[in-house]
Design an enzyme around this catalytic site. Structure first.
Site, short mmCIF file in Angstrom:
data_model
loop_
_atom_site.label_atom_id
_atom_site.label_comp_id
_atom_site.label_asym_id
_atom_site.label_seq_id
_atom_site.Cartn_x
_atom_site.Cartn_y
_atom_site.Cartn_z
N ASP A 83 0.30 -2.92 -7.48
CA ASP A 83 -0.42 -2.55 -6.26
C ASP A 83 -1.70 -1.76 -6.54
OD1 ASP A 83 0.19 0.25 -6.32
OD2 ASP A 83 2.00 -0.02 -5.13
N HIS B 195 10.77 5.34 -5.74
CA HIS B 195 9.60 4.75 -6.43
C HIS B 195 8.31 5.53 -6.17
CE1 HIS B 195 7.51 1.82 -3.37
NE2 HIS B 195 7.91 2.91 -2.76
N ASP C 286 1.38 -0.53 -12.07
CA ASP C 286 1.92 -0.95 -10.78
C ASP C 286 0.95 -2.01 -10.25
OD1 ASP C 286 2.47 -1.09 -8.00
OD2 ASP C 286 3.16 0.99 -7.95
N GLU D 127 6.70 -3.55 -9.71
CA GLU D 127 6.46 -3.77 -8.27
C GLU D 127 6.10 -5.20 -7.90
OE1 GLU D 127 7.00 -1.60 -5.68
OE2 GLU D 127 7.48 0.20 -6.83
N1 LIG Z 1 5.50 2.77 -6.73
C1 LIG Z 1 5.02 2.68 -5.51
N2 LIG Z 1 4.58 1.56 -5.04
N3 LIG Z 1 5.04 3.81 -4.78
C2 LIG Z 1 4.62 3.89 -3.42
C3 LIG Z 1 4.90 5.25 -2.86
C4 LIG Z 1 4.48 5.35 -1.42
C5 LIG Z 1 4.62 6.75 -0.84
N4 LIG Z 1 3.76 7.67 -1.50
C6 LIG Z 1 6.07 7.23 -0.91
O1 LIG Z 1 6.36 8.26 -1.45
O2 LIG Z 1 6.95 6.57 -0.44
MN LIG Z 2 3.76 3.01 -8.36
MN LIG Z 3 1.87 1.89 -6.12
#
Ligand SMILES: NC(=[NH2+])NCCC[C@H](N)C(=O)O
Ligand SMILES: [Mn+2]
Ligand SMILES: [Mn+2]
Length: 297
Positions: A226, A137, A224, A269
């Site tokens: 977040d 992800h 997303d 997410e």
């Molecule tokens: N789709 C998301 N919430 N991605 C979060 C990635 C967090 C971090 N950059 C990783 O590679 O693990």
């Molecule tokens: Mn993301």
């Molecule tokens: Mn994210």
């Protein structure tokens, strides 16, 4: 906006390690997404959920669950491809953000110059070797640009899906070193929280819309949850403080509705196990309402 929407649920949680995000599509449906859209006189069909293959896998190098994530992305690609082929608007409900690989594969086939708005605290631009976690992800935007393991870049049997100059990232506040390099190398347009604070969301969206209108023939919104501040959207697996507020994100959706540029979207997410009384799913549905033109007066 296209008034014929097909909803596709993707109960995927194998692109990361916090359990529960596979329940996102149900939570968003329970928050009455269909009723909300029908109130806007939109024709909605719910295609149900994509099947996820649950097998125990050894990690492939640094990649966790590569096989199952690729399998789901390929299924999603096929469904989204057919939805867009029938002239309908695909609204994909996640699931972790790895599913964007399949969504973009299905959408981008139908455009010369697909634009992408990546509304996220993260870049999701990790080249495999530099990923700090091995979680897919964190890689879907890179994979869609043609960077990463070939199982991921080649979903739908073509690559790349999108061009770096057609991408706008909004809400970033947590980027890994490899992601920063990639952003610089490809001059990807990014509005971090710094720019959002300085310019205000209205100006950020005006610029984004102006930028994409000139160069694209369709725009996919990959949202997303977040990207929002964890106070407003607590039910996410990788929360980062200091995010976009509830109000700013509504304004962003309203401005996209007014500009009438969005041709496909995904909301990802949402993790009900980490959520507070389905708050984050409700926020997702409220944002979907605004994106499709809901207004007070
Ligand atoms: N789709 C998301 N919430 N991605 C979060 C990635 C967090 C971090 N950059 C990783 O590679 O693990
Ligand atoms: Mn993301
Ligand atoms: Mn994210």
């Amino acid at each position: 906006m296209n008034q014929n929407i097909s909803i596709i649920g993707v109960p995927m949680d194998l692109g990361q390690t916090r359990r529960g995000v596979d329940m996102g599509p149900s939570a968003i449906r329970y928050a009455d997404v269909i009723e909300r859209l029908e109130r806007l006189h939109i024709h909605v069909e719910d295609l149900g959920d994509i099947q996820i293959e649950r097998v125990v896998e050894e990690p492939t190098g640094k990649l966790r669950n590569l096989r199952a994530v690729t399998f789901a992305a390929t299924r999603l690609f096929q469904v989204v491809d057919s939805v867009v082929g029938h002239g309908r608007f695909p609204l994909v409900l996640g699931g972790d953000h790895s599913i964007a690989i399949g969504t973009l594969a299905g959408v981008s086939k139908h455009y010369e110059n697909l634009g992408v708005i990546w509304f996220d605290a993260h870049g999701d631009l990790n080249p495999v070797e530099q990923s700090p976690t091995g979680n897919i992800h964190g890689m879907p935007l890179a994979a869609s640009l043609g960077i990463g393991h070939e199982n991921l870049t080649n979903v739908g049997n073509y690559s790349p899906k999108i061009k770096p100059q057609n991408v706008v990232i909004i809400g970033a506040r947590d980027l890994d070193p490899g992601e920063r390099e990639l952003i610089k190398e490809h001059s990807i347009k990014v509005y971090t929280m710094h720019e959002i604070d300085r310019l205000g969301m209205a100006r950020v969206m005006e610029e984004t819309i102006h930028y994409l209108k000139g160069r694209t023939d369709g725009v996919h919104l990959s949202l997303d949850l977040d990207a929002l501040d964890p106070h407003d959207a607590p039910g996410v697996g990788t929360p980062v403080l200091g995010g976009v507020t509830y109000r700013e994100s509504h304004l962003a959706m309203e401005m996209l509705a007014e500009a009438n540029i969005i041709t496909s979207a995904e909301f990802v997410e949402v993790n009900p196990i980490l959520d507070e009384k389905n708050k984050t799913a409700k926020v997702a549905v409220a944002l979907i309402g605004s994106l499709f033109g809901e207004k007070l007066l």
